[in-house]
Design a protein around this motif. Sequence first.
Motif, PDB file in Angstrom:
ATOM      1  N   ILE A  50      -9.716   1.838 -14.773  1.00  0.00           N
ATOM      2  CA  ILE A  50      -8.471   1.471 -14.096  1.00  0.00           C
ATOM      3  C   ILE A  50      -8.622   1.666 -12.592  1.00  0.00           C
ATOM      4  CG2 ILE A  50      -6.000   1.999 -13.829  1.00  0.00           C
ATOM      5  CD1 ILE A  50      -6.592   0.935 -16.591  1.00  0.00           C
ATOM      6  N   CYS A  51      -8.135   0.701 -11.814  1.00  0.00           N
ATOM      7  CA  CYS A  51      -8.003   0.871 -10.368  1.00  0.00           C
ATOM      8  C   CYS A  51      -6.515   0.937 -10.053  1.00  0.00           C
ATOM      9  CB  CYS A  51      -8.645  -0.287  -9.609  1.00  0.00           C
ATOM     10  SG  CYS A  51     -10.433  -0.256  -9.632  1.00  0.00           S
ATOM     11  N   LEU A  52      -6.102   2.057  -9.466  1.00  0.00           N
ATOM     12  CA  LEU A  52      -4.709   2.266  -9.065  1.00  0.00           C
ATOM     13  C   LEU A  52      -4.642   1.955  -7.578  1.00  0.00           C
ATOM     14  CD1 LEU A  52      -1.995   3.299 -10.241  1.00  0.00           C
ATOM     15  CD2 LEU A  52      -2.641   5.571  -9.418  1.00  0.00           C
ATOM     16  N   LEU A  53      -4.022   0.835  -7.217  1.00  0.00           N
ATOM     17  CA  LEU A  53      -4.133   0.282  -5.875  1.00  0.00           C
ATOM     18  C   LEU A  53      -2.790   0.244  -5.160  1.00  0.00           C
ATOM     19  CD1 LEU A  53      -6.222  -2.821  -7.016  1.00  0.00           C
ATOM     20  CD2 LEU A  53      -7.151  -0.723  -5.981  1.00  0.00           C
ATOM     21  N   ASP A  54      -2.755   0.813  -3.958  1.00  0.00           N
ATOM     22  CA  ASP A  54      -1.577   0.669  -3.114  1.00  0.00           C
ATOM     23  C   ASP A  54      -1.498  -0.791  -2.671  1.00  0.00           C
ATOM     24  OD1 ASP A  54       0.605   1.178  -1.445  1.00  0.00           O
ATOM     25  OD2 ASP A  54      -0.654   1.792   0.231  1.00  0.00           O
ATOM     26  N   LEU A  55      -0.300  -1.350  -2.640  1.00  0.00           N
ATOM     27  CA  LEU A  55      -0.170  -2.741  -2.203  1.00  0.00           C
ATOM     28  C   LEU A  55      -0.511  -2.891  -0.725  1.00  0.00           C
ATOM     29  CD1 LEU A  55       0.703  -5.686  -2.672  1.00  0.00           C
ATOM     30  CD2 LEU A  55       2.999  -4.983  -1.964  1.00  0.00           C
ATOM     31  N   ASP A  56       0.086  -2.040   0.113  1.00  0.00           N
ATOM     32  CA  ASP A  56      -0.020  -2.205   1.564  1.00  0.00           C
ATOM     33  C   ASP A  56      -1.145  -1.347   2.127  1.00  0.00           C
ATOM     34  OD1 ASP A  56       2.296  -3.960   1.858  1.00  0.00           O
ATOM     35  OD2 ASP A  56       3.447  -2.212   1.230  1.00  0.00           O
ATOM     36  N   MET A  57      -2.329  -1.943   2.229  1.00  0.00           N
ATOM     37  CA  MET A  57      -3.484  -1.267   2.832  1.00  0.00           C
ATOM     38  C   MET A  57      -4.052  -2.158   3.924  1.00  0.00           C
ATOM     39  SD  MET A  57      -5.556   0.430  -0.394  1.00  0.00           S
ATOM     40  CE  MET A  57      -5.692  -1.086  -1.354  1.00  0.00           C
ATOM     41  N   PRO A  58      -4.689  -1.563   4.929  1.00  0.00           N
ATOM     42  CA  PRO A  58      -5.315  -2.386   5.972  1.00  0.00           C
ATOM     43  C   PRO A  58      -6.476  -3.202   5.412  1.00  0.00           C
ATOM     44  CG  PRO A  58      -5.901  -0.069   6.235  1.00  0.00           C
ATOM     45  CD  PRO A  58      -4.851  -0.128   5.178  1.00  0.00           C
ATOM     46  N   GLY A  59      -6.726  -4.366   6.017  1.00  0.00           N
ATOM     47  CA  GLY A  59      -7.793  -5.230   5.507  1.00  0.00           C
ATOM     48  C   GLY A  59      -7.310  -5.924   4.247  1.00  0.00           C
ATOM     49  N   LEU A  60      -7.925  -5.602   3.129  1.00  0.00           N
ATOM     50  CA  LEU A  60      -7.512  -6.164   1.843  1.00  0.00           C
ATOM     51  C   LEU A  60      -6.332  -5.380   1.284  1.00  0.00           C
ATOM     52  CD1 LEU A  60     -11.012  -6.570   0.113  1.00  0.00           C
ATOM     53  CD2 LEU A  60      -9.668  -8.357   1.228  1.00  0.00           C
ATOM     54  N   VAL A  63      -3.315  -6.462  -4.024  1.00  0.00           N
ATOM     55  CA  VAL A  63      -3.445  -7.679  -4.825  1.00  0.00           C
ATOM     56  C   VAL A  63      -4.764  -8.384  -4.524  1.00  0.00           C
ATOM     57  CG1 VAL A  63      -2.445  -9.937  -5.317  1.00  0.00           C
ATOM     58  CG2 VAL A  63      -0.950  -7.953  -5.086  1.00  0.00           C
ATOM     59  N   GLU A  64      -5.162  -8.407  -3.250  1.00  0.00           N
ATOM     60  CA  GLU A  64      -6.435  -9.037  -2.890  1.00  0.00           C
ATOM     61  C   GLU A  64      -7.610  -8.285  -3.516  1.00  0.00           C
ATOM     62  OE1 GLU A  64      -5.368 -10.993   1.448  1.00  0.00           O
ATOM     63  OE2 GLU A  64      -5.642  -8.835   1.315  1.00  0.00           O
ATOM     64  N   VAL A  65      -7.521  -6.949  -3.561  1.00  0.00           N
ATOM     65  CA  VAL A  65      -8.559  -6.154  -4.230  1.00  0.00           C
ATOM     66  C   VAL A  65      -8.614  -6.532  -5.708  1.00  0.00           C
ATOM     67  CG1 VAL A  65      -9.268  -3.828  -4.940  1.00  0.00           C
ATOM     68  CG2 VAL A  65      -8.425  -4.225  -2.611  1.00  0.00           C
ATOM     69  N   ALA A  66      -7.448  -6.624  -6.334  1.00  0.00           N
ATOM     70  CA  ALA A  66      -7.394  -6.966  -7.756  1.00  0.00           C
ATOM     71  C   ALA A  66      -8.004  -8.347  -8.019  1.00  0.00           C
ATOM     72  CB  ALA A  66      -5.947  -6.926  -8.248  1.00  0.00           C
ATOM     73  N   GLU A  67      -7.732  -9.298  -7.120  1.00  0.00           N
ATOM     74  CA  GLU A  67      -8.288 -10.643  -7.282  1.00  0.00           C
ATOM     75  C   GLU A  67      -9.810 -10.615  -7.228  1.00  0.00           C
ATOM     76  OE1 GLU A  67      -6.269 -12.611  -4.089  1.00  0.00           O
ATOM     77  OE2 GLU A  67      -4.702 -13.415  -5.404  1.00  0.00           O
ATOM     78  N   HIS A  84       7.604  -0.800  -1.304  1.00  0.00           N
ATOM     79  CA  HIS A  84       8.608  -1.859  -1.210  1.00  0.00           C
ATOM     80  C   HIS A  84       8.307  -2.904  -2.290  1.00  0.00           C
ATOM     81  CE1 HIS A  84       9.613   0.005   2.577  1.00  0.00           C
ATOM     82  NE2 HIS A  84       8.370  -0.147   2.977  1.00  0.00           N
ATOM     83  N   ALA A  85       8.956  -2.775  -3.421  1.00  0.00           N
ATOM     84  CA  ALA A  85       8.649  -3.636  -4.564  1.00  0.00           C
ATOM     85  C   ALA A  85       9.368  -4.969  -4.445  1.00  0.00           C
ATOM     86  CB  ALA A  85       9.030  -2.932  -5.860  1.00  0.00           C
ATOM     87  N   ARG A  86       8.866  -5.832  -3.566  1.00  0.00           N
ATOM     88  CA  ARG A  86       9.486  -7.143  -3.370  1.00  0.00           C
ATOM     89  C   ARG A  86       9.172  -8.042  -4.572  1.00  0.00           C
ATOM     90  NH1 ARG A  86       6.926  -5.796   1.406  1.00  0.00           N
ATOM     91  NH2 ARG A  86       5.243  -7.277   1.026  1.00  0.00           N
ATOM     92  N   PRO A  87      10.193  -8.707  -5.095  1.00  0.00           N
ATOM     93  CA  PRO A  87       9.984  -9.527  -6.298  1.00  0.00           C
ATOM     94  C   PRO A  87       8.895 -10.581  -6.154  1.00  0.00           C
ATOM     95  CG  PRO A  87      12.319  -9.197  -5.899  1.00  0.00           C
ATOM     96  CD  PRO A  87      11.612  -8.658  -4.698  1.00  0.00           C
ATOM     97  N   GLY A  88       8.823 -11.224  -4.992  1.00  0.00           N
ATOM     98  CA  GLY A  88       7.799 -12.251  -4.801  1.00  0.00           C
ATOM     99  C   GLY A  88       6.397 -11.689  -4.907  1.00  0.00           C
ATOM    100  N   VAL A  89       6.236 -10.436  -4.465  1.00  0.00           N
ATOM    101  CA  VAL A  89       4.925  -9.796  -4.550  1.00  0.00           C
ATOM    102  C   VAL A  89       4.550  -9.581  -6.015  1.00  0.00           C
ATOM    103  CG1 VAL A  89       3.579  -7.751  -3.945  1.00  0.00           C
ATOM    104  CG2 VAL A  89       5.202  -8.686  -2.311  1.00  0.00           C
ATOM    105  N   LEU A  90       5.538  -9.267  -6.838  1.00  0.00           N
ATOM    106  CA  LEU A  90       5.275  -9.097  -8.267  1.00  0.00           C
ATOM    107  C   LEU A  90       4.702 -10.376  -8.857  1.00  0.00           C
ATOM    108  CD1 LEU A  90       5.441  -7.758 -11.050  1.00  0.00           C
ATOM    109  CD2 LEU A  90       7.844  -8.454 -11.142  1.00  0.00           C
ATOM    110  N   ARG A  91       5.309 -11.513  -8.519  1.00  0.00           N
ATOM    111  CA  ARG A  91       4.795 -12.781  -9.039  1.00  0.00           C
ATOM    112  C   ARG A  91       3.359 -13.014  -8.579  1.00  0.00           C
ATOM    113  NH1 ARG A  91      10.149 -14.526  -8.020  1.00  0.00           N
ATOM    114  NH2 ARG A  91       9.567 -15.434  -6.009  1.00  0.00           N
TER     115      ARG A  91
END
Length: 201
Positions: A50-60, A63-67, A84-91
């Motif tokens: 499992i990778c537990l990833l913060d959404l807002d990180m510098p660089g990647l 979500v970009e890491v997950a991709e 900040h759990a923005r709905p669009g980010v969830l999609r």
Amino acid sequence: MIRVLIADDEAMIRSALAALLRLEDDIDVVAECADGEQAVVMAERLQPDICLLDLDMPGLDGVEVAERLRRTLPATRCVVVTRHARPGVLRRALASGVAGFLPKSRGANEVAEVIRRVAAGGRYVDPEVAADALSDERSPLTDRELDVLRAGRRGETTGQIARSLLLAPGTVRNHISAVLAKLHVATRQQAVLRAEERGWI
């Protein structure tokens, strides 16, 4: 044991979460990373469950890491956490293959349960974020317009965007004009900000 990599640019949060998860009998935190690039390198080296990833990180971002990891480590599953759990980010996260999505306001015991569920092959989306996502507005932009915004989100020139997307500069300018009109903003930077706030890019 479930082998977990944690990536968060906030050192205090990262180390505290790692310490709490290490108290769980079935979780082994194998790496702590300060940004997305480091997370990709360490994940490919250690191949965690499992990778537990913060959404807002510098660089990647998370979500970009997950991709990236979906392409190189298909057996590793990713969970994104965000303040900040923005709905669009969830999609966007779900489209990239993220298996779990939850706000940082959840306790370490809840995070551990999500890790277990995802490691067992399940998925988890925070119910409040999911409810918000169902009522959130859809992007009025076409996929190509979103591509142009994404390619220029860090201030790239029209020429750089054109080269990265294999488009003519005039075509890029036309897309940008359409984006500004649809979003009712004056600059590309404002358009990027609005699209990021809504999780469209």
